[in-house]
Design a protein around this motif. Structure first.
Motif, PDB file in Angstrom:
ATOM      1  N   LEU A 144       0.828  -1.215   0.000  1.00 24.75           N
ATOM      2  CA  LEU A 144       0.000   0.000   0.000  1.00 24.75           C
ATOM      3  C   LEU A 144       0.861   1.263   0.000  1.00 24.75           C
ATOM      4  CD1 LEU A 144      -2.800  -1.067   2.483  1.00 24.75           C
ATOM      5  CD2 LEU A 144      -3.005  -0.777  -0.007  1.00 24.75           C
ATOM      6  N   VAL A 145       1.925   1.263   0.792  1.00 26.48           N
ATOM      7  CA  VAL A 145       2.836   2.405   0.815  1.00 26.48           C
ATOM      8  C   VAL A 145       3.473   2.602  -0.557  1.00 26.48           C
ATOM      9  CG1 VAL A 145       5.022   3.259   1.769  1.00 26.48           C
ATOM     10  CG2 VAL A 145       3.276   2.335   3.294  1.00 26.48           C
ATOM     11  N   ASP A 146       3.914   1.506  -1.166  1.00 28.96           N
ATOM     12  CA  ASP A 146       4.513   1.599  -2.506  1.00 28.96           C
ATOM     13  C   ASP A 146       3.501   2.112  -3.530  1.00 28.96           C
ATOM     14  OD1 ASP A 146       6.888   0.674  -1.499  1.00 28.96           O
ATOM     15  OD2 ASP A 146       6.686  -1.354  -2.316  1.00 28.96           O
ATOM     16  N   LEU A 147       2.264   1.671  -3.429  1.00 26.56           N
ATOM     17  CA  LEU A 147       1.218   2.115  -4.346  1.00 26.56           C
ATOM     18  C   LEU A 147       0.978   3.615  -4.216  1.00 26.56           C
ATOM     19  CD1 LEU A 147      -1.005   1.258  -6.377  1.00 26.56           C
ATOM     20  CD2 LEU A 147      -2.505   0.978  -4.404  1.00 26.56           C
ATOM     21  N   ILE A 148       0.877   4.101  -2.987  1.00 29.68           N
ATOM     22  CA  ILE A 148       0.679   5.535  -2.761  1.00 29.68           C
ATOM     23  C   ILE A 148       1.858   6.329  -3.309  1.00 29.68           C
ATOM     24  CG2 ILE A 148       0.541   7.315  -0.965  1.00 29.68           C
ATOM     25  CD1 ILE A 148      -1.028   5.157   0.692  1.00 29.68           C
ATOM     26  N   GLU A 149       3.060   5.862  -3.039  1.00 30.23           N
ATOM     27  CA  GLU A 149       4.262   6.543  -3.531  1.00 30.23           C
ATOM     28  C   GLU A 149       4.285   6.596  -5.060  1.00 30.23           C
ATOM     29  OE1 GLU A 149       9.016   6.290  -2.667  1.00 30.23           O
ATOM     30  OE2 GLU A 149       7.958   4.404  -3.009  1.00 30.23           O
ATOM     31  N   GLU A 150       3.935   5.494  -5.693  1.00 29.47           N
ATOM     32  CA  GLU A 150       3.953   5.433  -7.154  1.00 29.47           C
ATOM     33  C   GLU A 150       2.910   6.370  -7.759  1.00 29.47           C
ATOM     34  OE1 GLU A 150       5.659   3.998 -10.697  1.00 29.47           O
ATOM     35  OE2 GLU A 150       6.327   3.839  -8.619  1.00 29.47           O
ATOM     36  N   TYR A 151       1.704   6.372  -7.201  1.00 30.86           N
ATOM     37  CA  TYR A 151       0.675   7.294  -7.694  1.00 30.86           C
ATOM     38  C   TYR A 151       1.130   8.738  -7.526  1.00 30.86           C
ATOM     39  CZ  TYR A 151      -3.361   4.528  -9.077  1.00 30.86           C
ATOM     40  OH  TYR A 151      -4.212   3.709  -9.753  1.00 30.86           O
ATOM     41  N   ALA A 152       1.684   9.060  -6.367  1.00 36.21           N
ATOM     42  CA  ALA A 152       2.130  10.437  -6.116  1.00 36.21           C
ATOM     43  C   ALA A 152       3.201  10.856  -7.118  1.00 36.21           C
ATOM     44  CB  ALA A 152       2.653  10.558  -4.689  1.00 36.21           C
ATOM     45  N   ARG A 153       4.108   9.972  -7.423  1.00 30.19           N
ATOM     46  CA  ARG A 153       5.171  10.281  -8.376  1.00 30.19           C
ATOM     47  C   ARG A 153       4.589  10.604  -9.752  1.00 30.19           C
ATOM     48  NH1 ARG A 153       8.181   5.723  -8.097  1.00 30.19           N
ATOM     49  NH2 ARG A 153       9.372   6.603  -6.415  1.00 30.19           N
ATOM     50  N   HIS A 154       3.644   9.782 -10.204  1.00 28.96           N
ATOM     51  CA  HIS A 154       3.091   9.982 -11.544  1.00 28.96           C
ATOM     52  C   HIS A 154       2.116  11.151 -11.606  1.00 28.96           C
ATOM     53  CE1 HIS A 154       5.229   6.773 -13.397  1.00 28.96           C
ATOM     54  NE2 HIS A 154       4.929   5.991 -12.383  1.00 28.96           N
ATOM     55  N   VAL A 155       1.417  11.421 -10.531  1.00 30.20           N
ATOM     56  CA  VAL A 155       0.550  12.597 -10.511  1.00 30.20           C
ATOM     57  C   VAL A 155       1.416  13.847 -10.665  1.00 30.20           C
ATOM     58  CG1 VAL A 155      -0.983  13.980  -9.052  1.00 30.20           C
ATOM     59  CG2 VAL A 155      -1.328  11.535  -9.242  1.00 30.20           C
ATOM     60  N   GLY A 156       2.566  13.872 -10.040  1.00 25.27           N
ATOM     61  CA  GLY A 156       3.488  14.996 -10.203  1.00 25.27           C
ATOM     62  C   GLY A 156       3.932  15.157 -11.642  1.00 25.27           C
ATOM     63  N   HIS A 157       4.206  14.038 -12.314  1.00 22.20           N
ATOM     64  CA  HIS A 157       4.585  14.103 -13.725  1.00 22.20           C
ATOM     65  C   HIS A 157       3.441  14.645 -14.565  1.00 22.20           C
ATOM     66  CE1 HIS A 157       7.706  10.681 -13.027  1.00 22.20           C
ATOM     67  NE2 HIS A 157       8.170  11.844 -12.669  1.00 22.20           N
ATOM     68  N   ALA A 158       2.230  14.201 -14.256  1.00 18.44           N
ATOM     69  CA  ALA A 158       1.070  14.675 -15.009  1.00 18.44           C
ATOM     70  C   ALA A 158       0.905  16.180 -14.832  1.00 18.44           C
ATOM     71  CB  ALA A 158      -0.187  13.936 -14.558  1.00 18.44           C
ATOM     72  N   ASP A 159       1.166  16.688 -13.641  1.00 24.18           N
ATOM     73  CA  ASP A 159       1.090  18.139 -13.417  1.00 24.18           C
ATOM     74  C   ASP A 159       2.095  18.885 -14.284  1.00 24.18           C
ATOM     75  OD1 ASP A 159      -0.981  18.121 -11.607  1.00 24.18           O
ATOM     76  OD2 ASP A 159       0.318  18.152  -9.838  1.00 24.18           O
ATOM     77  N   LEU A 160       3.304  18.368 -14.375  1.00 28.91           N
ATOM     78  CA  LEU A 160       4.319  19.027 -15.201  1.00 28.91           C
ATOM     79  C   LEU A 160       3.913  19.048 -16.668  1.00 28.91           C
ATOM     80  CD1 LEU A 160       7.575  17.582 -13.606  1.00 28.91           C
ATOM     81  CD2 LEU A 160       6.631  19.876 -13.310  1.00 28.91           C
ATOM     82  N   ILE A 161       3.361  17.939 -17.141  1.00 25.64           N
ATOM     83  CA  ILE A 161       2.901  17.885 -18.536  1.00 25.64           C
ATOM     84  C   ILE A 161       1.764  18.878 -18.742  1.00 25.64           C
ATOM     85  CG2 ILE A 161       1.763  16.430 -20.254  1.00 25.64           C
ATOM     86  CD1 ILE A 161       3.356  14.058 -18.965  1.00 25.64           C
TER      87      ILE A 161
END
Length: 104
Positions: A66-83
């Motif tokens: 669950l921790v890894d899942l949250i971390e992974e989503y957070a990382r990609h949401v940040g990328h989506a914001d940059l795009i």
């Protein structure tokens, strides 16, 4: 999946899929994951080892997954914001009142 035959499978397996198909696959995966988590937590707690074994033979706890899942989503949401920021020109979470994207 035979990783010896297709070592880059996760990077090419969906190359021909439509966005609609990918969204459907994602929605189904989320539904299965939520059902599995409810089942695990009804029987035990998040400290329980997952029914998953890493390549080196370890099984992480459900909590770790669950921790890894949250971390992974957070990382990609940040990328989506940059795009998104590079496309529409606005920064931050909410557009100011009256905001209009810049013309391209």
């Amino acid at each position: 999946m035979d990783w010896g035959v297709e070592p880059d499978w996760e990077w090419s397996s969906a190359a021909g899929d439509t966005p609609e198909r990918l969204y459907t696959l994602w929605t189904e995966a989320v539904r299965r994951s939520r059902a599995n988590l409810r089942e695990v937590l009804a029987e035990s707690d998040a400290g329980r080892l997952a029914a998953f074994t890493t390549r080196d033979g370890r099984s992480p706890s459900v909590r770790r997954l669950l921790v890894d899942l949250i971390e992974e989503y957070a990382r990609h949401v940040g990328h989506a914001d940059l795009i998104r920021e590079s496309v529409d020109g606005r920064a931050g979470e909410d557009p100011p009142e009256g905001f209009r994207p810049r013309a391209t």
